[in-house]
Design a protein around this motif. Structure first.
Motif, PDB file in Angstrom:
ATOM      1  N   ASP A  73      -8.535  -2.916   0.918  1.00  0.00           N
ATOM      2  CA  ASP A  73      -8.649  -1.357   0.647  1.00  0.00           C
ATOM      3  C   ASP A  73      -9.063  -1.026  -0.427  1.00  0.00           C
ATOM      4  O   ASP A  73      -9.831   0.042  -0.632  1.00  0.00           O
ATOM      5  CB  ASP A  73      -7.223  -0.685   0.996  1.00  0.00           C
ATOM      6  CG  ASP A  73      -7.430   0.708   1.556  1.00  0.00           C
ATOM      7  OD1 ASP A  73      -8.284   1.073   2.270  1.00  0.00           O
ATOM      8  OD2 ASP A  73      -6.445   1.414   1.215  1.00  0.00           O
ATOM      9  N   PRO A  81       0.941  -1.117   0.053  1.00  0.00           N
ATOM     10  CA  PRO A  81       0.151  -0.072  -0.005  1.00  0.00           C
ATOM     11  C   PRO A  81       0.939   1.144  -0.109  1.00  0.00           C
ATOM     12  O   PRO A  81       0.176   2.211  -0.339  1.00  0.00           O
ATOM     13  CB  PRO A  81      -0.760  -0.009   1.084  1.00  0.00           C
ATOM     14  CG  PRO A  81       0.099  -0.994   2.075  1.00  0.00           C
ATOM     15  CD  PRO A  81       0.853  -2.015   1.180  1.00  0.00           C
ATOM     16  N   SER A  99      -4.329  -4.413   1.852  1.00  0.00           N
ATOM     17  CA  SER A  99      -4.022  -3.351   0.556  1.00  0.00           C
ATOM     18  C   SER A  99      -5.255  -3.917  -0.480  1.00  0.00           C
ATOM     19  O   SER A  99      -5.727  -3.056  -1.074  1.00  0.00           O
ATOM     20  CB  SER A  99      -2.738  -3.560  -0.047  1.00  0.00           C
ATOM     21  OG  SER A  99      -2.749  -2.445  -0.947  1.00  0.00           O
ATOM     22  N   LYS A 137      -6.210   3.297  -5.837  1.00  0.00           N
ATOM     23  CA  LYS A 137      -7.220   3.407  -4.944  1.00  0.00           C
ATOM     24  C   LYS A 137      -8.021   4.714  -4.967  1.00  0.00           C
ATOM     25  O   LYS A 137      -8.839   4.908  -4.495  1.00  0.00           O
ATOM     26  CB  LYS A 137      -6.670   3.224  -3.664  1.00  0.00           C
ATOM     27  CG  LYS A 137      -6.422   1.928  -3.248  1.00  0.00           C
ATOM     28  CD  LYS A 137      -5.476   1.551  -2.021  1.00  0.00           C
ATOM     29  CE  LYS A 137      -4.926   0.105  -1.821  1.00  0.00           C
ATOM     30  NZ  LYS A 137      -4.180   0.025  -0.572  1.00  0.00           N
ATOM     31  N   ALA A 157      -4.949   0.589   8.073  1.00  0.00           N
ATOM     32  CA  ALA A 157      -3.684  -0.206   8.068  1.00  0.00           C
ATOM     33  C   ALA A 157      -3.159  -0.243   9.321  1.00  0.00           C
ATOM     34  O   ALA A 157      -2.714  -1.630   9.953  1.00  0.00           O
ATOM     35  CB  ALA A 157      -2.677   0.456   7.202  1.00  0.00           C
ATOM     36  N   ALA A 163       0.068   1.632  -5.847  1.00  0.00           N
ATOM     37  CA  ALA A 163      -1.102   1.146  -5.151  1.00  0.00           C
ATOM     38  C   ALA A 163      -2.016   2.500  -4.593  1.00  0.00           C
ATOM     39  O   ALA A 163      -3.219   2.310  -4.812  1.00  0.00           O
ATOM     40  CB  ALA A 163      -0.677   0.399  -3.826  1.00  0.00           C
TER      41      ALA A 163
END
Length: 928
Positions: free
Chosen positions: A631, A595, A628, A604, A641, A600
């Motif tokens: 998420d 993450p 991750s 997101k 996290a 990443a």
């Protein structure tokens, strides 16, 4: 996982006894630190250095287990290294015996979740040994059977470790059989008693003596419990053990006080720490049936662990050992169907205090608080009165009740993990049992078991015939969209994740205008565009990538159904991030496992009605990657996290292990594996797939340069000279498609500069995680060592190489090593030397790194793995570089034209020399 060179791991399975004949490895130890591990195989010495940063891990396999090294960023202390050295030495000598001895110890010093789990498994076996009556006489004939509750607990507690998908009741029994055979072998040759054997191996456990304590309920109000001590007389040969009152021992041993004292030794040890037993022994009451008051019975029940620790087996009411009659707070969520479906659907939420299957009122809890501590009779059941526990139950009830009376699906599942809106209390607050109500439970079961209410209509223009499991996958994606939930399609490699997603996108297009975003690694662009054209010809796709050639204009995107791009392009085009998509699909979704990476974080930011992640890598192997991924899929389900990290730290000591986490994430993950014949009964034994690679910039520049050179020179030559020019040029283009350094004669072989090396990494990641093996074929001897070096970094193991220069005698040794129990993950072979005469069925993957352009030769090579003796399905990956001559000739072969196959098979590449100049250049040129 991090491992050293070949021969440093061992596979345990099948017949456990056969594992005791292994050659021990040599451990080099200084001051308790493993400086190196050396294993000798023939003339080869392999070494793992710097084990201060390596952690020993266990890996579950379908037919047993193995072990490996995991690289950790933390320094592994000397105590842990010493423990690893000892365990590794034992494992190498006899794996199941090492597991048995591990279970005899109360604690394990190695901070690995997988090692701790195997310790708990072996510990459960060892504890069951201490519950076997007359173990001294049975010795090598004993048979340990775990209870159903123990088996269920261990399966539920299994951590997210490599191979966890194999952990089930049948697997546990296989491992138990191996441990049992190791015990039989140990105790057969041991000259002392079983108790002395336990002491010899440092066990904190005591095998049972011959004295037993029994306590049962009675109907006497003043003395509601009865107690009796019994013993098992020495059995006659072949006779079953029997129990008689302990007072009989006074008669049996009246002339032999030493034997009486030996019989009562366990009672004497218990009396040292128990005033209750000491009183019974001093008064002689222990030899007679007794009636117990509630207070005496409570004292006895609390001391049962003490009695059993010294070797007294206790027979007591079930309600004391288990939880069903313990007071607990229960939360029922989703008993009734909500008014509408969706991630924001409101579910009902009810809190109660339960005793068994019955609810308990607050007034009844207050009543118990007014009683003295001990046992109380409530609702026809005995309950322990512990004021601190009762106050904790009340606090938990009030905390849960304050939560409110409703929540959404994501919030409901999150609540099961964290138990409270304030997730920081997850590991320290009162325990709350969360139950899914009838509606929510049936919904989640339907998702896990693929019981869909309706099938998805994929449209008449969909050009594939799906297998049943694939149709179920499409239906599952539809259900997840209806619920407004993200979905992870994690089917095993080769089971057709791509075609399932395309079927789902085509179905969506039938019902509404579609705006879908497909994000893939650059090496898979060709695969997706090719299969979209093949299976969904009316699904309009637009490629956003420099390899598409034309200038990328976001204003054109609205005219297309599916935008196909790479993870890198997301950062370049804000329009991709600002659009609200109907569906966003991530292929090889492990790309966002970290993450902290920019990649990443960019993914997101994408906005979508439905989010789908595809991966062939078992995400259960890495707990750290799970957060991750979720998420992205269902933000908030696993908390932040930091919250997730705090939660997972306590999982290894959680009463249910990793069960709660697995229950929460499993409805969002659909994973079918090729070995599951109950799901995939009609799957062929060999699956062949074309794996497209994309040229790197350096490859593309060199490729264009060679084609331009041929186009210039071809005009000035003819005859033999022309044919020689063409064949030399074909060789150069093949070399460029493999790696620029092969063509240039350089030795660096940077993986970043070859699309095939990138594709190799993506495929081998799944093979590595599943501990499978692969054969990699190339027609170039000079490519075998660069491939060997690169694969060694991917697998963290050194594999084997076989080519035309390998002596014949050495070839037999290489085959034997590859087929052995030691984990040798890959063998690189030149297709001429390794294509015939070898039996390499330990591999169930075959990669043709470059193409011979003769189907018969390639099939011969594939048959090194796909032959008699192969018990797994074989996955064949044929590498083709997108837009190059490789793709065009592969397309020609795939056309199934008899004439084309005959020409190509008989003349190999010479037929290309007969093409006219214009056709030849058209065949060689690079297509965008």
């Amino acid at each position: 996982m991090q491992n050293g060179e070949e021969g440093q791991t061992s596979v345990c399975g099948g017949s456990p006894k056969g594992l005791s004949r292994r050659k021990p490895a040599t451990l080099v130890i200084k001051s308790g630190t493993i400086m190196a591990l050396r294993t000798i195989r023939g003339d080869t010495v392999s070494t793992v250095e710097d084990t201060a940063h390596h952690l020993l891990v266990f890996v579950a396999l379908p037919s047993g287990f193995t072990w490996d090294w995991a690289l950790t960023p933390l320094n592994v202390g000397e105590e842990v290294q010493e423990a690893q050295a000892g365990l590794l030495r034992d494992l190498t000598h006899n794996a199941y015996r090492a597991l048995l001895h591990l279970g005899l110890k109360e604690h394990v010093e190695i901070p690995s979740d997988s090692v701790r789990f195997f310790h708990r498994l072996a510990r459960t076996y060892a504890k069951n040994l201490t519950r076997i009556e007359d173990i001294e006489h049975k010795r090598q004939t004993i048979h340990v059977v775990m209870s159903e509750s123990e088996e269920e607990r261990l399966v539920r507690e299994a951590p997210f470790m490599p191979g966890v998908e194999h952990v089930n009741v049948a697997w546990l029994r296989l491992i138990g059989k191996g441990i049992e055979e190791a015990f039989h072998e140990d105790i057969t040759g041991y000259p002392g008693t079983v108790a002395e054997y336990f002491q010899h191996w440092g066990a904190d456990l005591t095998p049972p003596g011959r004295v037993f304590f029994h306590m049962v309920e009675s109907k006497d109000e003043a003395y509601p419990f009865a107690f009796l001590a019994t013993y098992a007389p020495e059995p006659e040969e072949g006779a079953a053990a029997r129990h008689v009152p302990l007072k009989n021992a006074l008669v049996e041993y009246q002339d032999n006080q030493d034997n009486l004292l030996r019989l009562l030794s366990t009672v004497s040890r218990a009396a040292r720490d128990s005033a209750f037993v000491a009183g019974l022994l001093d008064s002689g009451e222990i030899f007679h049936p007794l009636r117990l008051t509630v207070e005496e019975a409570h004292t006895f029940l609390k001391e049962v662990p003490l009695y059993e620790a010294v070797g007294i087996l206790c027979r007591i009411p079930k309600w004391w050992r288990g939880d069903p009659n313990r007071l607990r707070v229960t939360v029922n969520i989703g008993t009734k169907a909500p008014s509408r479906l969706g991630a924001d659907a409101i579910l009902d939420f009810a809190v109660q205090i339960a005793l068994g299957d019955e609810s308990v009122t607050l007034e009844e809890i207050q009543y118990l608080l007014q009683q003295t501590e001990g046992l109380a009779f409530l609702k026809g059941k005995w309950v322990e009165v512990n004021h601190d526990q009762l106050k904790a139950v009340l606090a938990a009830y009030e905390m849960a009740a304050q939560r409110g009376r409703s929540m959404g699906i994501i919030e409901a599942l999150r609540y099961e993990l964290f138990k409270t809106g304030d997730r920081s209390l997850a590991s320290t607050g009162p325990k709350i049992e969360v139950k899914h109500g009838d509606w929510l439970n049936s919904l989640l079961e339907r998702q896990v078991q693929l019981r869909g209410p309706k099938e998805v209509e994929m449209g008449p223009d969909f050009k594939a015939v799906l297998r049943e499991y694939q149709s179920q996958g499409v239906t599952w994606l539809g259900q997840m969209r209806e619920l407004g939930l993200g979905a992870c399609l994690a089917d095993d490699m080769g089971l057709g994740k791509t075609v399932q997603v395309l079927a789902w996108l085509n179905a969506l297009r039938q019902a509404q205008p579609l705006r879908a975003l497909l994000v893939v690694p650059a090496s898979l662009l060709g695969n997706w565009m090719d299969e979209m054209a093949r299976f969904t010809p009316l699904l309009r796709g637009y490629l956003v990538h420099p390899s598409a050639g034309a200038t990328q204009d976001p204003r054109e995107w609205g005219a297309y159904d599916v935008i196909v791009t790479t993870y890198g392009m997301l950062q370049r085009y804000s329009e991709l991030r600002d659009t609200t998509w109907d569906v966003v699909v991530l292929d090889e979704a492990q790309a966002i496992k970290n993450p902290a990476t920019k990649q990443a974080q960019t993914v997101k930011q994408l906005q979508a009605v439905q989010r789908i992640a595809l991966t062939g890598t078992p995400i259960e192997n890495r707990l750290s990657d799970l957060w991750s991924l979720f998420d992205f899929l269902n933000q908030g389900l696993l908390g932040t996290a930091a919250e997730f990290t705090q939660f997972t730290k306590a999982l290894s000591d959680h009463p249910e292990g990793y069960g709660p986490l697995r229950r929460v994430v499993s409805p969002f993950i659909l994973r079918r594996v090729k070995t599951d014949k109950t799901v995939i009964a009609d799957l062929p034994d060999k699956i062949e797939t074309t794996s497209f690679a994309t040229l790197s910039r350096r490859q593309a520049a060199l490729y264009l340069e060679v084609v331009q050179d041929v186009a210039t020179k071809i005009q000035r030559v003819d005859g033999i000279e022309r044919r020689g020019l063409i064949l030399a040029s074909l060789l150069k283009l093949k070399q460029i498609c493999n790696h620029p350094d092969q063509y240039l004669g350089q030795s660096l072989f940077d993986p970043e500069e070859s699309g095939k090396f990138a594709r190799l990494e993506e495929i081998t990641e799944t093979i590595r995680e599943k501990r499978e093996r692969v054969l990699v074929f190339t027609q170039f001897k000079e490519m075998t060592e660069p491939l060997n070096d690169y694969l060694a970094t991917l697998f963290n193991h050194r594999g084997l190489v076989l080519h035309g220069g390998t002596p014949v005698a050495q070839r037999r040794q290489l085959v034997t090593r590859f087929q052995s129990a030691d984990y040798v993950p890959y063998m690189v072979l030149s297709i001429k030397a390794g294509g015939v005469g070898l039996n390499l069925t330990a591999a169930n993957h075959v990669i043709h790194f470059d193409r011979w352009w003769n189907p018969a030769v390639e099939n011969q090579a594939t048959d090194r793995a796909f032959r008699i003796g192969q018990h797994k399905g074989v996955m064949v990956h044929k590498f083709v570089t997108y837009g190059t001559i490789e793709e065009k000739i592969d397309r020609l072969i795939q056309d199934k034209l008899q004439l084309s196959q005959e020409i190509i098979a008989s003349t190999q590449e010479h037929w290309i020399g007969d093409l006219d100049n214009e056709t030849l250049i058209d065949l060689l040129k690079l297509e965008r």
